[in-house]
Scaffold this motif. Structure first.
Motif, PDB file in Angstrom:
ATOM      1  N   TYR A 287      -6.163  59.820  38.909  1.00 53.76           N
ATOM      2  CA  TYR A 287      -6.028  58.908  37.983  1.00 53.76           C
ATOM      3  C   TYR A 287      -7.254  58.466  37.888  1.00 53.76           C
ATOM      4  CZ  TYR A 287      -5.075  55.283  41.386  1.00 53.76           C
ATOM      5  OH  TYR A 287      -5.166  54.476  42.493  1.00 53.76           O
TER       6      TYR A 287
ATOM      7  N   THR B 257      -5.234  55.979  33.093  1.00 54.15           N
ATOM      8  CA  THR B 257      -4.539  54.621  33.253  1.00 54.15           C
ATOM      9  C   THR B 257      -4.780  53.778  31.921  1.00 54.15           C
ATOM     10  OG1 THR B 257      -6.364  53.830  34.335  1.00 54.15           O
ATOM     11  CG2 THR B 257      -4.853  54.666  35.739  1.00 54.15           C
TER      12      THR B 257
ATOM     13  N   SER C 118       3.435  52.556  35.263  1.00 51.82           N
ATOM     14  CA  SER C 118       2.919  52.351  36.392  1.00 51.82           C
ATOM     15  C   SER C 118       3.425  51.427  37.183  1.00 51.82           C
ATOM     16  CB  SER C 118       1.692  51.192  35.783  1.00 51.82           C
ATOM     17  OG  SER C 118       1.089  50.568  36.456  1.00 51.82           O
TER      18      SER C 118
END
Length: 134
Positions: free
Chosen positions: A25, A77, A129
């Motif tokens: 990520y 992200t 998340s």
């Protein structure tokens, strides 16, 4: 077992994957975002500052190319706690470009962003998340 590992430089990705990271990520601090928002609110994700983010979408494309060649996945992200309506155009444009570059999905916190993506027919894999709320 999947090992989810962060990267913030293209030069890191091959080593991270060789050491077992099979899902990567990263954040991108694009010039468009930096010109408009960095001086007041920081990055478009929880990865603060230039040192914690790739600096260009081209870098994200290169990371994705390398990762895919090594059978790993890449997630962008987009996990700031919330975004404003005024920020959506830049965010949605960034997401569309990232999808075109071949990312495997997004990490998102803000349910409003997920709804905005749906409204704009943006379809990709989404992980909520750890900063997400119920």
């Amino acid at each position: 077992m999947n090992i989810f590992s962060p990267v913030d430089r293209v030069e890191e990705i091959e080593e991270v994957i060789k050491r077992g990271g099979n899902e990567i990520y990263c954040g991108v601090l694009s010039q468009r975002w930096s010109e408009k928002y960095t001086h007041t609110i920081g990055s478009m994700n929880r990865r603060e500052g230039a040192r914690a983010n790739l600096q260009r979408l081209e870098d994200l494309g290169e990371c994705t190319r390398i990762a895919h060649s090594l059978n790993a996945q890449v997630f962008l992200t987009m996990n700031a706690p919330f975004y404003t309506e005024a920020q959506y155009p830049i965010i949605l444009e960034t997401i569309k470009e990232a999808i075109e570059l071949g990312i495997d999905g997004l990490i998102v916190t803000d349910i409003g962003l997920i709804l905005e993506m749906k409204k704009n027919n943006i379809n990709t894999k989404i992980h909520i998340s750890t900063g997400g709320t119920v």
